[in-house]
Scaffold this motif. Structure first.
Motif, PDB file in Angstrom:
ATOM      1  N   LEU A   1       0.830  -1.207   0.000  1.00 27.18           N
ATOM      2  CA  LEU A   1       0.000   0.000   0.000  1.00 27.18           C
ATOM      3  C   LEU A   1       0.865   1.257   0.000  1.00 27.18           C
ATOM      4  CD1 LEU A   1      -2.795  -1.020   2.539  1.00 27.18           C
ATOM      5  CD2 LEU A   1      -2.981  -0.863   0.054  1.00 27.18           C
ATOM      6  N   ALA A   2       1.971   1.222   0.738  1.00 24.46           N
ATOM      7  CA  ALA A   2       2.856   2.386   0.807  1.00 24.46           C
ATOM      8  C   ALA A   2       3.456   2.705  -0.561  1.00 24.46           C
ATOM      9  CB  ALA A   2       3.965   2.143   1.829  1.00 24.46           C
ATOM     10  N   ILE A   3       3.783   1.665  -1.333  1.00 18.29           N
ATOM     11  CA  ILE A   3       4.328   1.878  -2.678  1.00 18.29           C
ATOM     12  C   ILE A   3       3.337   2.670  -3.529  1.00 18.29           C
ATOM     13  CG2 ILE A   3       4.900   0.730  -4.859  1.00 18.29           C
ATOM     14  CD1 ILE A   3       6.102  -1.553  -3.208  1.00 18.29           C
ATOM     15  N   TYR A   4       2.083   2.231  -3.530  1.00 11.95           N
ATOM     16  CA  TYR A   4       1.083   2.886  -4.370  1.00 11.95           C
ATOM     17  C   TYR A   4       0.737   4.282  -3.858  1.00 11.95           C
ATOM     18  CZ  TYR A   4       0.346  -1.290  -7.165  1.00 11.95           C
ATOM     19  OH  TYR A   4       0.523  -2.341  -8.029  1.00 11.95           O
TER      20      TYR A   4
ATOM     21  N   SER B   1      -3.131  16.583  -4.805  1.00 10.82           N
ATOM     22  CA  SER B   1      -3.646  15.208  -4.766  1.00 10.82           C
ATOM     23  C   SER B   1      -4.535  14.952  -3.555  1.00 10.82           C
ATOM     24  CB  SER B   1      -2.468  14.220  -4.743  1.00 10.82           C
ATOM     25  OG  SER B   1      -1.669  14.354  -5.889  1.00 10.82           O
ATOM     26  N   PHE B   2      -4.723  15.972  -2.724  1.00 10.13           N
ATOM     27  CA  PHE B   2      -5.397  15.742  -1.444  1.00 10.13           C
ATOM     28  C   PHE B   2      -6.743  16.461  -1.337  1.00 10.13           C
ATOM     29  CE2 PHE B   2      -0.833  15.264  -0.991  1.00 10.13           C
ATOM     30  CZ  PHE B   2      -0.753  13.978  -0.483  1.00 10.13           C
ATOM     31  N   ASP B   3      -7.357  16.770  -2.479  1.00  6.36           N
ATOM     32  CA  ASP B   3      -8.749  17.218  -2.458  1.00  6.36           C
ATOM     33  C   ASP B   3      -9.512  16.448  -3.536  1.00  6.36           C
ATOM     34  OD1 ASP B   3      -8.443  18.438  -4.982  1.00  6.36           O
ATOM     35  OD2 ASP B   3      -7.944  20.366  -4.118  1.00  6.36           O
TER      36      ASP B   3
ATOM     37  N   HIS C   1       2.697   6.280  -2.205  1.00  8.86           N
ATOM     38  CA  HIS C   1       3.852   7.129  -2.522  1.00  8.86           C
ATOM     39  C   HIS C   1       3.834   7.507  -4.003  1.00  8.86           C
ATOM     40  CE1 HIS C   1       7.926   8.720  -2.049  1.00  8.86           C
ATOM     41  NE2 HIS C   1       8.244   8.107  -3.177  1.00  8.86           N
ATOM     42  N   ARG C   2       3.504   6.547  -4.847  1.00  9.09           N
ATOM     43  CA  ARG C   2       3.468   6.810  -6.287  1.00  9.09           C
ATOM     44  C   ARG C   2       2.436   7.884  -6.625  1.00  9.09           C
ATOM     45  NH1 ARG C   2       2.190   2.003 -10.482  1.00  9.09           N
ATOM     46  NH2 ARG C   2       0.019   2.470  -9.958  1.00  9.09           N
ATOM     47  N   VAL C   3       1.263   7.789  -6.006  1.00 10.94           N
ATOM     48  CA  VAL C   3       0.206   8.771  -6.254  1.00 10.94           C
ATOM     49  C   VAL C   3       0.660  10.171  -5.841  1.00 10.94           C
ATOM     50  CG1 VAL C   3      -2.086   9.516  -5.503  1.00 10.94           C
ATOM     51  CG2 VAL C   3      -1.700   7.132  -6.127  1.00 10.94           C
ATOM     52  N   ALA C   4       1.284  10.270  -4.667  1.00 12.43           N
ATOM     53  CA  ALA C   4       1.744  11.576  -4.186  1.00 12.43           C
ATOM     54  C   ALA C   4       2.822  12.157  -5.098  1.00 12.43           C
ATOM     55  CB  ALA C   4       2.267  11.454  -2.761  1.00 12.43           C
ATOM     56  N   VAL C   5       3.773  11.323  -5.518  1.00  9.42           N
ATOM     57  CA  VAL C   5       4.853  11.801  -6.390  1.00  9.42           C
ATOM     58  C   VAL C   5       4.297  12.247  -7.741  1.00  9.42           C
ATOM     59  CG1 VAL C   5       6.925  11.104  -7.658  1.00  9.42           C
ATOM     60  CG2 VAL C   5       6.661  10.463  -5.260  1.00  9.42           C
ATOM     61  N   GLN C   6       3.342  11.498  -8.284  1.00  5.66           N
ATOM     62  CA  GLN C   6       2.707  11.921  -9.534  1.00  5.66           C
ATOM     63  C   GLN C   6       2.093  13.310  -9.373  1.00  5.66           C
ATOM     64  OE1 GLN C   6      -0.025   8.667 -10.109  1.00  5.66           O
ATOM     65  NE2 GLN C   6       1.259   7.671 -11.645  1.00  5.66           N
ATOM     66  N   GLY C   7       1.419  13.527  -8.244  1.00  4.26           N
ATOM     67  CA  GLY C   7       0.804  14.827  -7.994  1.00  4.26           C
ATOM     68  C   GLY C   7       1.833  15.944  -7.927  1.00  4.26           C
ATOM     69  N   PHE C   8       2.967  15.675  -7.275  1.00  4.52           N
ATOM     70  CA  PHE C   8       4.034  16.683  -7.192  1.00  4.52           C
ATOM     71  C   PHE C   8       4.569  17.009  -8.579  1.00  4.52           C
ATOM     72  CE2 PHE C   8       5.053  14.694  -2.811  1.00  4.52           C
ATOM     73  CZ  PHE C   8       4.032  15.413  -2.231  1.00  4.52           C
TER      74      PHE C   8
END
Length: 230
Positions: free
Chosen positions: A150-153, A168-170, A155-162
């Motif tokens: 779960l942490a891998i995915y 990515s948080f709304d 982290h991937r979502v957050a990095v994509q957003g950056f």
């Protein structure tokens, strides 16, 4: 595509779908400026052998879809049958190891000719290869390993957003549908209780609502509590 070769992970793909698509499906930057590119990925998946018989055809010979193959070394429910070449988990993992190879290397016309495939079938049996995939092989399936997964995915979502410069948080996109549903609910109540005509909606929605109310006219306007019989 998220493709776990473990039935215990059957809900992983829907979970990552929610994490990724609800977080990164945005049209403006974190500063509110329209983006000149599309964001977000379309995530879907099924446990391995289920997916093989539903959408792997598209993955192998249709459009290019990056795939995450997730395997587990130690079975949670091992089955050994006398006379079988391998046990149930080895059978499952045979597919886990084979699919990324098929995507990566494909099959050429020359290989098919050596197998004496009929000339008219060769174009249909060519696999271009060079299709991206990632293989994740877990030692066991326990709380710690699932947490890592779960942490891998996440982290991937957050990095994509950056990288895309989005928040990515709304999830404002979810709000509009809920708001419109509130209007529909009020209309349904008014129509059932007071017989009011459907108004204030676009032509398509008005037509659908009117038809729905007509076909469900037997629904009580003010019913007492009614629960399904079990």
């Amino acid at each position: 595509a998220i493709l776990p070769y473990s039935q215990a992970l059957e809900k992983l793909a829907p979970h990552i779908q929610q994490v990724s698509m609800e977080s990164n499906g945005k049209g403006v930057s974190i500063d509110g400026l329209p983006l000149p590119f599309e964001t977000g990925e379309i995530d879907f998946g099924e446990p391995g052998t289920n997916g093989q018989h539903s959408f792997y055809q598209l993955i192998h010979q249709g459009r290019v879809i990056p795939c995450d193959f997730i395997g587990v070394m130690k079975s949670q429910q091992p089955v050994y049958l006398r006379g079988e070449v391998v046990n149930n988990h080895d059978e499952l993992m045979s597919n886990f190891f084979a699919q990324p190879d098929a995507l990566a290397y494909g099959k050429t016309p020359e290989q098919l000719k050596k197998e004496n495939v009929s000339e008219h079938l060769i174009p249909h049996k060519i696999f271009t290869g060079n299709r991206p995939s990632l293989s994740i092989l877990l030692p066991t399936l326990d709380a710690y390993r699932i947490g890592q997964l779960l942490a891998i995915y996440e982290h991937r979502v957050a990095v994509q957003g950056f990288i895309w410069g989005i928040n990515s948080f709304d999830q404002w996109g979810v709000e509009l549908g809920k708001s419109l549903a509130t209007q529909v609910r009020k209309q349904l109540h008014a129509s059932r209780v007071n017989g009011e005509a459907v108004e204030g909606f676009n032509f398509s929605t008005k037509t659908l609502l009117t038809r729905y109310l007509k076909e469900t006219s037997d629904v009580p306007a003010d019913p007492s509590t009614l629960l399904p019989k079990i």
